[in-house]
Design a protein around this motif. Structure first.
Motif, PDB file in Angstrom:
ATOM      1  N   ASP A  64      -4.099   0.373  -0.177  1.00  0.00           N
ATOM      2  CA  ASP A  64      -4.759   1.660   0.049  1.00  0.00           C
ATOM      3  C   ASP A  64      -4.397   2.284   1.394  1.00  0.00           C
ATOM      4  O   ASP A  64      -4.492   3.505   1.562  1.00  0.00           O
ATOM      5  CB  ASP A  64      -6.286   1.503  -0.018  1.00  0.00           C
ATOM      6  N   ASN A  96      -2.792   2.674  -7.781  1.00  0.00           N
ATOM      7  CA  ASN A  96      -2.746   3.884  -6.951  1.00  0.00           C
ATOM      8  C   ASN A  96      -1.498   3.907  -6.074  1.00  0.00           C
ATOM      9  O   ASN A  96      -0.875   4.959  -5.885  1.00  0.00           O
ATOM     10  CB  ASN A  96      -3.993   3.967  -6.072  1.00  0.00           C
ATOM     11  N   GLU A 155       1.559   4.913  -8.089  1.00  0.00           N
ATOM     12  CA  GLU A 155       1.634   6.356  -8.313  1.00  0.00           C
ATOM     13  C   GLU A 155       2.217   7.066  -7.105  1.00  0.00           C
ATOM     14  O   GLU A 155       2.959   8.053  -7.242  1.00  0.00           O
ATOM     15  CB  GLU A 155       0.242   6.899  -8.627  1.00  0.00           C
ATOM     16  N   ASN A 202       4.758   4.356 -11.836  1.00  0.00           N
ATOM     17  CA  ASN A 202       3.350   4.254 -12.198  1.00  0.00           C
ATOM     18  C   ASN A 202       3.180   4.049 -13.702  1.00  0.00           C
ATOM     19  O   ASN A 202       2.345   3.246 -14.142  1.00  0.00           O
ATOM     20  CB  ASN A 202       2.619   5.515 -11.744  1.00  0.00           C
TER      21      ASN A 202
END
Length: 651
Positions: A414, A454, A457, A464
C-alpha cells in the motif's frame, strides 16, 4: 413473594426490550448471509409482536436496499418508533424517509429524539436548514446535526447553532449531547468561557466535562488558575482530558512549576493518566535556554525506573521533541530502556537525516518482531523521495514485500509510491505473483492479498487482470468477492463455508449469559446482548471455548476511549481467519459498552473493545454485543500490552 414479583417484572422488561431470540434462526441466518430473504422478513415485519418487527428492522438496516423503505413507512410508527427511525437512517439519504419521519415529528412526543437523530442520515441541506432555523435544542437534535456535518451539509450554520446554544443550566442529557456535538463539529472561541466553566464544575457529570475539556483542547486554550482543578480530579478520566487541555493554558513559559505538575503526573496511580501526561510534555512552550533543563528532568524520570512501559516511551518521544537535534544521542543512550515503537515514533516525527534513519532501520530489521516492523516499515516507506534510487534501499523494500508476515506485506504494497512502482515494475510483478500464489487460500492473508491486488492495478491494468484470474480460484470468500464481482451464492464452496460458520457460531449465540475475563490486572464481567447481536456474541463464545483469547494482549489502549484485544498476533492485524457480519443497532456506546472492532462493514472477526467513557460517534457504526456489569475498576487499570489470562463463559 414480593421479590419473586420483582424478578418477574424485571424478566418481563427484559423480554419486551429483546429483539432477536433463539427461535429466530431463519431471520438471523438471512442477515448473516446478507440474502435478506423477502418471505422471511415479511413474516417478521408484519407480525403483531413488536419485538419481531424490531428484529426485522434490525435485519433490514444492514441491507443497503432502499426498496425496503416503502415497506417500513407502512408500519405503525408509534409501536416501533426507535427501530423504524434507526432502520430508515441506516438505509441512507432519502426524501421518502425524511418526509415520513417529519410527518411523525409533531405527534411523536418522547419519540422525537429518535426522529431528530435519524434525520441527520436521511435528510438533505433543506432539512438541516429547517432544523437550525426553527428548532430549539432537544434530545436527538445535536446528534442529528453531527451526522449532517459528517455528510458536509450546512456546516457553518450547524457550528454556530450548536455553540450558540451552549448553556450549563441545560438538563444533563441535553447538555451532554450538545457538548458532544460541539466537540465533534467545531468549538468556537466565543464558547471558551462556558466550556471552561463546565469543565471545572465538579457538580456536572464527568461525561459532559470530558467533552468540554476536549473542546478546550481543540481550541488550545485553558485558564492556568484552573489547572489544578482538573489535574487533581478524583476521576482519572478527567485527569486524562485535563492533561490534554491544560498544557495549552496561559502559564509562564520561563517557569518550571507547570512542567513540574506534569512530571508529578508521570507517577499517577492510573497508567492512562501517566501515559497521557508523558505524551503531552512535548507540547510545552519553553525557551531554548531551559529546554535542555526540561529534557534532563524527563531523562531523570525515565532512568529512575518505576514508570510504566508506555509512560517511559511517551516521555522519551516528548524529550526528543523538545531537543530534536539530540535524537541520535538519545536513541543510542535509551535504546535498551524504551519500546521500539516509541523510538521509531520520535525518529519519524523529529529527524530529517534520511541516511541516518535508513542506517538505523537496517540495523534493526534482522531481529525485528512483527510488532516492531509495524513501526519500522512505515518509516522506511517515508524515505522513498530521498532514497528511492539507492540500490540498498530498493532491495530492502523488495525483501519486506516478500515477507511472510501479513501486516508487512500490506503496509509495503500500500505504501509504495508511483515512482518506485514504475522504476521496479518487473521485479514487483514477480513478487506479487509469488505472494498471491502462496497465500491466496490462507485466510490470515486476505488483507495482504487485497493490497497486492491494488498494487497490481498500479503496475498495469493488464497485469491486474492476470492477478485477478489467478485469485479467482481462491477458496476464500473475501478474495472471490473482490475479484469476481458476482453472486457468491452461486459458488458451492462459499455456501458450505458460510453454512458451517453460521452453525458453529449460532450454536453459541444464546447459550451463555456472560463471560468473566481474567487479566493480569484483575477480573471483569461481560454480560452478552445476544438479542441485539447474536452473531457477534456467539462468535465471541465460540472463540472463548477454543481458548482463543487466553494469553493475548490488549494491543490497543487509548486513554479515556477504549481498551482493545482479540488479536493473537498483538499487532492489530490478526483475526480468526474469517469475517462475520456487522450487527448495528440503536444501542449506545457508553462507559462499559463492549463492541466489535472492524475495518469496515462486515469485516469483524475476533477483535473487541471496552469503552472507558461515552462516545456517541460510534453509535450505529460498530456492533455492540455486551456490556461490563462488574469490574470496571479493572478495565480502568488496564494498560497497553496487559494480558488476558483466561475467559470463563457463564450460563
Amino acid at each position: 413473594m414480593k421479590y419473586l414479583i420483582l424478578f418477574l417484572l424485571l424478566s418481563l422488561a427484559i423480554s419486551v426490550n429483546a429483539q432477536y431470540a433463539p427461535a429466530d434462526t431463519a431471520l438471523i441466518k438471512t442477515a448473516f448471509n446478507r440474502e435478506f430473504d423477502n418471505p422471511i422478513i415479511a413474516e417478521y415485519l408484519h407480525s403483531h409482536d413488536s419485538t419481531k418487527v424490531n428484529a426485522a428492522l434490525l435485519c433490514l438496516s444492514h441491507s443497503h436496499d432502499t426498496s425496503f423503505i416503502y415497506e417500513i413507512i407502512n408500519l405503525d410508527f408509534e409501536k416501533n418508533p426507535e427501530y423504524i427511525s434507526f432502520a430508515l437512517g441506516k438505509l441512507g439519504a432519502s426524501k421518502t424517509s425524511t418526509d415520513y419521519l417529519l410527518s411523525n415529528l409533531d405527534s411523536s412526543g418522547i419519540n422525537r429524539k429518535y426522529i431528530l437523530a435519524s434525520l441527520g442520515l436521511s435528510g438533505n441541506s433543506a432539512t438541516a436548514g429547517n432544523i437550525v432555523s426553527n428548532f430549539t435544542v432537544e434530545p436527538g437534535l445535536p446528534t442529528g446535526l453531527v451526522d449532517f456535518f459528517r455528510r458536509d451539509i450546512y456546516n457553518n450554520d450547524i457550528i454556530e447553532y450548536l455553540n450558540s446554544n451552549l448553556n450549563a443550566d441545560l438538563a444533563e442529557n441535553i447538555l451532554f449531547e450538545l457538548l458532544y456535538a460541539v466537540y465533534r463539529t467545531q468549538p468556537m472561541g466565543s464558547s471558551a468561557g462556558i466550556l471552561l466553566d463546565i469543565a471545572t464544575d465538579k457538580n456536572i457529570p464527568a461525561e459532559s466535562r470530558i467533552y468540554a475539556l476536549g473542546s478546550l483542547r481543540k481550541l488550545r486554550t485553558f485558564d492556568s488558575d484552573k489547572v489544578d482543578v482538573v489535574l487533581s480530579d478524583p476521576d482519572w478520566r478527567i485527569r486524562v482530558e485535563g492533561a490534554k487541555a491544560a498544557v495549552f493554558s496561559d502559564y509562564d513559559s520561563s517557569s518550571s512549576s507547570m512542567f513540574g505538575r506534569y512530571i508529578k503526573l508521570l507517577r499517577d496511580t492510573n497508567p492512562n493518566v501517566s501515559r497521557t501526561a508523558a505524551g503531552m510534555l512535548k507540547h510545552f512552550r519553553m525557551s531554548p535556554d531551559i529546554s535542555r533543563k526540561f529534557a534532563d528532568t524527563i531523562s531523570s524520570e525515565i532512568l529512575a525506573g518505576g514508570l510504566t512501559f508506555n509512560t517511559s516511551g511517551e516521555a522519551f518521544a516528548s524529550m526528543c521533541a523538545i531537543i530534536p537535534e539530540s535524537i541520535p544521542e538519545f536513541v543510542d543512550k535509551y535504546d535498551r530502556y524504551i519500546g521500539q515503537e516509541y523510538i521509531i515514533q520520535a525518529i519519524g516525527e523529529y529527524t530529517s537525516d534520511s541516511d541516518w534513519v535508513f542506517d538505523y532501520i537496517n540495523q534493526k530489521l534482522p531481529e525485528a518482531s512483527e510488532k516492531d516492523l509495524l513501526s519500522l516499515t512505515p518509516l522506511l516507506l517515508e524515505l522513498q523521495n530521498e532514497l528511492g534510487k539507492k540500490d540498498g534501499y530498493t532491495k530492502t523494500l523488495i525483501t519486506l514485500l516478500k515477507s511472510n508476515l501479513p501486516s508487512t506485506i500490506s503496509i509495503v504494497a500500500d505504501g509504495l509510491d508511483s515512482s518506485f512502482v514504475n522504476s521496479n515494475s518487473q521485479i514487483l510483478q514477480q513478487v506479487v505473483l509469488d505472494q498471491c500464489f502462496g497465500y491466496m487460500n490462507n485466510s490470515q492473508y486476505v488483507e495482504s492479498i487485497m493490497s497486492l491486488v491494488n498494487l497490481s492495478e498500479r503496475i498495469s491494468p493488464v497485469f491486474n487482470e492476470s492477478v485477478a484470474g489467478i485469485l479467482s480460484s481462491s477458496k476464500l470468500p473475501a478474495i472471490l468477492r473482490a475479484v469476481r464481482h458476482d453472486d457468491l451464492a452461486a459458488h458451492g464452496v462459499i455456501d458450505s463455508t458460510r453454512i458451517k460458520l453460521f452453525d458453529d457460531i449460532f450454536t453459541n449465540s444464546f447459550q451463555y449469559d456472560s463471560a468473566i475475563i481474567k487479566t493480569n490486572k484483575g477480573d471483569f464481567t461481560i454480560e452478552f446482548l445476544s438479542e441485539y447481536a447474536p452473531i457477534s456474541a456467539g462468535n465471541f463464545c465460540k472463540l472463548a471455548k477454543e481458548n482463543y483469547f487466553n494469553g493475548i494482549s490488549f494491543h490497543r489502549v487509548v486513554p479515556d476511549f477504549v481498551i482493545q484485544t482479540g488479536d493473537t498476533t498483538g499487532t492489530g492485524w490478526g483475526g480468526p481467519g474469517y469475517e462475520i457480519t456487522s450487527e448495528l443497532s440503536p444501542l449506545k456506546y457508553r462507559r462499559g459498552t463492549v463492541g466489535m472492532a472492524s475495518a469496515g462493514f462486515d469485516t469483524e472477526g475476533s477483535q473487541w473493545f471496552v469503552m472507558h467513557s461515552d462516545f456517541p460517534h460510534l453509535n450505529g457504526r460498530y456492533s455492540i454485543f455486551g456490556e461490563v456489569t462488574s469490574g470496571m475498576s479493572t478495565v480502568d487499570r488496564i494498560d497497553q500490552y496487559d494480558k488476558i489470562i483466561s475467559v470463563k463463559l457463564v450460563k
